[in-house]
Design a protein around this motif. Structure first.
Motif, short mmCIF file in Angstrom:
data_model
loop_
_atom_site.label_atom_id
_atom_site.label_comp_id
_atom_site.label_asym_id
_atom_site.label_seq_id
_atom_site.Cartn_x
_atom_site.Cartn_y
_atom_site.Cartn_z
N LEU A 286 -108.19 -18.13 30.93
CA LEU A 286 -108.08 -17.36 32.37
C LEU A 286 -109.66 -17.38 32.89
O LEU A 286 -109.98 -17.53 34.28
N MET A 287 -110.62 -17.17 31.90
CA MET A 287 -112.03 -17.33 32.35
C MET A 287 -112.59 -18.64 32.93
O MET A 287 -113.10 -18.78 33.88
N CYS A 288 -111.90 -19.69 32.27
CA CYS A 288 -112.59 -21.00 32.56
C CYS A 288 -111.71 -21.11 33.87
O CYS A 288 -112.31 -21.89 34.75
N ARG A 289 -110.49 -21.12 34.18
CA ARG A 289 -109.66 -21.49 35.36
C ARG A 289 -110.18 -20.61 36.58
O ARG A 289 -110.44 -21.25 37.68
N ARG A 290 -110.62 -19.28 36.49
CA ARG A 290 -111.12 -18.52 37.46
C ARG A 290 -112.41 -18.91 37.81
O ARG A 290 -112.73 -18.95 39.16
N SER A 291 -113.34 -19.17 36.76
CA SER A 291 -114.80 -19.60 37.03
C SER A 291 -114.98 -20.99 37.83
O SER A 291 -115.68 -21.21 38.69
N LEU A 292 -113.97 -21.78 37.59
CA LEU A 292 -113.98 -23.02 38.26
C LEU A 292 -113.46 -23.06 39.77
O LEU A 292 -113.73 -23.70 40.79
N SER A 293 -112.63 -22.20 40.01
CA SER A 293 -112.06 -21.71 41.48
C SER A 293 -113.02 -20.83 42.23
O SER A 293 -112.63 -20.64 43.60
N ALA A 296 -120.15 -18.87 44.23
CA ALA A 296 -121.19 -17.59 44.37
C ALA A 296 -122.51 -18.34 44.20
O ALA A 296 -122.97 -19.42 43.47
N PHE A 297 -123.26 -18.15 45.38
CA PHE A 297 -124.70 -18.70 45.68
C PHE A 297 -124.53 -20.29 45.62
O PHE A 297 -125.51 -20.73 45.02
N GLY A 298 -123.58 -20.88 46.36
CA GLY A 298 -123.56 -22.33 46.69
C GLY A 298 -122.99 -23.23 45.53
O GLY A 298 -123.17 -24.21 45.62
N LYS A 299 -122.40 -22.51 44.32
CA LYS A 299 -122.01 -23.25 43.60
C LYS A 299 -120.83 -22.63 42.77
O LYS A 299 -121.02 -21.35 42.83
N SER A 300 -119.93 -23.30 41.78
CA SER A 300 -118.92 -22.47 41.29
C SER A 300 -119.41 -21.59 40.25
O SER A 300 -120.66 -21.77 39.58
N VAL A 301 -118.60 -20.48 39.81
CA VAL A 301 -118.97 -19.61 38.72
C VAL A 301 -119.18 -20.42 37.57
O VAL A 301 -120.08 -20.15 36.63
N ALA A 302 -118.39 -21.51 37.23
CA ALA A 302 -118.69 -22.39 36.15
C ALA A 302 -119.91 -23.05 36.14
O ALA A 302 -120.10 -23.28 34.86
N GLN A 303 -120.49 -23.27 37.09
CA GLN A 303 -121.90 -23.93 37.29
C GLN A 303 -122.76 -22.96 36.71
O GLN A 303 -123.95 -23.58 36.70
N GLN A 304 -122.83 -21.64 36.97
CA GLN A 304 -123.65 -20.89 36.38
C GLN A 304 -124.19 -20.90 35.15
O GLN A 304 -123.13 -20.86 34.12
N THR A 305 -125.19 -20.99 34.78
CA THR A 305 -125.75 -21.19 33.34
C THR A 305 -125.34 -20.05 32.47
O THR A 305 -124.60 -19.92 31.33
N VAL A 306 -125.06 -18.74 32.80
CA VAL A 306 -124.70 -17.38 32.12
C VAL A 306 -123.10 -17.82 31.82
O VAL A 306 -122.67 -17.41 30.74
N THR A 307 -122.44 -18.43 32.79
CA THR A 307 -121.07 -18.49 32.39
C THR A 307 -120.74 -19.52 31.43
O THR A 307 -120.04 -19.54 30.38
N TRP A 361 -116.07 -10.80 28.60
CA TRP A 361 -116.70 -11.92 29.46
C TRP A 361 -115.70 -12.26 30.49
O TRP A 361 -116.05 -12.65 31.54
N ALA A 362 -114.59 -12.49 30.12
CA ALA A 362 -113.49 -13.05 30.94
C ALA A 362 -113.34 -12.13 32.19
O ALA A 362 -113.07 -12.51 33.23
N MET A 363 -113.11 -10.80 32.03
CA MET A 363 -113.10 -9.77 33.11
C MET A 363 -114.37 -9.96 34.19
O MET A 363 -114.36 -9.98 35.33
N GLN A 364 -115.52 -10.09 33.47
CA GLN A 364 -116.97 -10.29 34.23
C GLN A 364 -116.55 -11.45 35.10
O GLN A 364 -117.01 -11.54 36.49
N ALA A 365 -116.08 -12.64 34.72
CA ALA A 365 -116.16 -13.74 35.42
C ALA A 365 -115.17 -13.68 36.61
O ALA A 365 -114.85 -14.40 37.56
#
Length: 424
Positions: A286-293, A296-307, A361-365
C-alpha cells in the motif's frame, strides 16, 4: 536448513492467494460496512455474515484447518492439513494480510491454540464435546489467563483459584484481555489458575476446560485497543465467581499448566509472527502504490529520498523477520519447542516491532488518510501493537534471550527457562 517450500505448501499457497484475490480483498469493504450497520442497529456482538458466507467456500476449496499439525491430528483422531510448522508458516503469512481472513479458514486465534491444546491434552470426552465443533467451525473459544491485579507477564503471579471440592473444581478469579469471550459463538474457555499455592513455583498452575454457559461467569465489559473494540470477537474483562465444573475437565492433571502452556504457545507464536509479516507486506504494498500516485513539491512521494529509504528498510526488515521465523519453525519441527526456545523468543520480539514500524511508515506515506478508516493501516497498527504484549511482552522475551546468551559463558542463563511460558 532448507527453506524451500514443500510441494504441498506451494500448492496451498497458490490456492490461498487465489482465494484471497477472489473472495477476501473484494469483501474488505463489505466487512466494514456490515460492521458499521450492525453497530447502528445495536447488533455489534453478532457474527458477521460476510465471514460466515465465506467459510463454506474455504472448506470446499480444501483450505480448512490448515494449522492442525499431523501429530496433533493423529493424536486426536481428527484430520487437518497435516503440515509442519515450517510448511504452515507461509500460509499464515498470506492469511495475515487481512486481519479477519484467518477466521474464514478456521485458522484464527485463540481457537487454533485451544484446539491444539484440547487435541493434545484433553480426554476423549473433552475432545468429543469441544474439539469436533471447533474443528468444524460451529463454535468459537477463549483462553482465560491474563489478570488485571497482577503482572501477568510473569504467569506465576496468576491468582485465580481452582479448588477441588468433591467431584468438582470451583473457580474464582478476575480476568481481562480475554480474546473472543464476548463473541456469542464462544462456547468454551480454557482457564488458567492456581490449584496449589504451596507447590513449587512452576507446579502451582493448572488449566481447566470451562463451558461458557456455566453459572458464575460474568462478562464486565469489552476492552478497546486505540478505540477499536474488535467486535464481534472482542477482548473482555470478566469474572469467574464460584464457577463449578466436573473434575474431569482438568487438562493433563493438577500442576501441569506451565507444561501445557509451553506446548501451546510455541506454534501460536509462529502463527502470530507470520501473520504480522503478511500484515507488514500488505502495508509495504500500500505504501508503494500510494507514494507512486501522490505528488508533493513537484515530484511523486515515491521519488522523495526519505520514502525510498523507508521502502528499502521495510523490505530488509520484513525479509529478515520472515527468515528468522522460518528458522524458528524449522528448528521446532526438527528438535522441538524447547530446543527452539531462543529463536521463538527472538521472533516474538522482532516481528511485532518490525510490523509496527513498517505500518507506521506506510501511514506516513498516506498522509492524513493513513490514520483514517479509509485505509486498513490504522486498524493494522492497533493489531500489531497489541502483539508486543500478547504471548509475553517484549521485555520478558528480551530478558530471556539475554540470559540464555549469557548462559553460554556461565550459569546465569538457567533462570531464563521459566520465562518461555510467560504470556498475556
Amino acid at each position: 536448513m532448507d527453506f524451500e517450500y514443500s510441494p504441498k505448501t506451494r500448492e496451498l499457497q497458490a490456492k490461498l492467494l487465489k482465494f484471497m484475490d477472489d473472495h477476501i480483498y473484494p469483501n474488505e469493504k463489505a466487512y466494514h460496512e456490515e460492521l458499521k450497520a450492525n453497530t447502528e442497529a445495536g447488533r455489534r456482538w453478532t457474527a458477521l455474515k460476510v465471514i460466515e458466507d465465506l467459510k463454506p467456500k474455504a472448506h470446499a476449496a480444501g483450505l480448512w484447518n490448515l494449522f492442525l499439525p499431523k501429530d496433533t491430528a493423529e493424536a486426536s483422531g481428527y484430520q487437518g492439513a497435516g503440515l509442519t510448522n515450517q510448511e504452515y508458516a507461509p500460509l499464515a503469512e498470506i492469511m495475515g494480510r487481512v486481519q479477519w481472513a484467518s477466521e474464514v479458514f478456521n485458522c484464527s486465534a485463540p481457537d487454533t491454540g485451544n484446539m491444539e491444546t484440547i487435541a493434545r491434552y484433553g480426554s476423549d470426552e473433552i475432545r468429543a464435546r469441544w474439539l469436533k465443533p471447533l474443528l468444524e467451525g460451529r463454535i468459537r473459544s477463549a483462553f482465560a489467563m491474563t489478570e488485571p491485579e497482577v503482572a501477568s507477564s510473569d504467569a506465576t503471579n496468576i491468582s485465580t483459584r481452582i479448588e477441588r471440592q468433591g467431584d468438582d473444581y470451583v473457580i474464582n478469579g478476575h480476568k481481562w484481555w480475554i480474546s473472543g469471550a464476548a463473541d456469542p459463538r464462544c462456547k468454551v474457555f480454557i482457564t488458567m489458575g492456581k490449584t496449589d499455592p504451596d507447590a513449587p513455583r512452576h507446579s502451582q498452575q493448572s488449566m481447566i476446560v470451562v463451558p461458557a454457559d456455566t453459572p458464575g461467569i460474568r462478562i464486565v465489559r469489552p476492552l478497546n485497543v486505540f478505540g477499536y473494540d474488535d467486535a464481534p470477537h472482542g477482548h473482555v474483562e470478566m469474572y469467574f465467581e464460584n464457577v463449578r465444573v466436573p473434575a474431569g475437565n482438568m487438562l493433563l492433571g493438577e500442576g501441569r499448566g506451565f507444561e501445557i502452556a509451553q506446548g501451546r504457545l510455541g506454534p501460536g507464536r509462529i502463527h502470530h509472527c507470520m501473520r504480522l509479516i503478511g500484515l507488514a507486506e500488505r502495508a509495504l504494498e500500500l505504501m508503494c502504490r500510494r507514494s507512486l500516485s501522490r505528488v508533493a513539491f513537484g515530484k511523486s512521494v515515491a521519488q522523495q529520498t526519505v520514502t525510498q529509504e523507508r521502502i528499502a528498510e521495510a523490505r530488509c526488515r520484513i525479509d529478515m523477520a520472515r527468515l528468522l521465523t522460518l528458522k524458528a519453525a524449522w528448528l521446532m519441527d526438527m528438535a522441538g519447542n524447547k530446543v527452539a526456545k531462543t529463536e521463538i523468543a527472538m521472533i516474538k520480539v522482532v516481528a511485532p516491532n518490525m510490523a509496527c514500524q513498517v505500518i507506521d511508515w506506510a501511514m506516513q506515506a498516506h498522509g492524513g488518510g493513513g490514520v483514517s478508516d479509509d485505509f486498513p493501516l490504522a486498524y493494522a497498527y492497533a493489531g500489531a501493537r497489541t502483539l508486543r504484549f500478547a504471548d509475553g511482552p517484549d521485555e520478558v522475551h528480551r530478558n530471556s534471550i539475554a540470559k540464555w546468551e549469557l548462559g553460554k559463558y556461565g550459569s546465569y542463563g538457567r533462570d531464563a527457562d521459566a520465562a518461555v511460558t510467560r504470556g498475556s
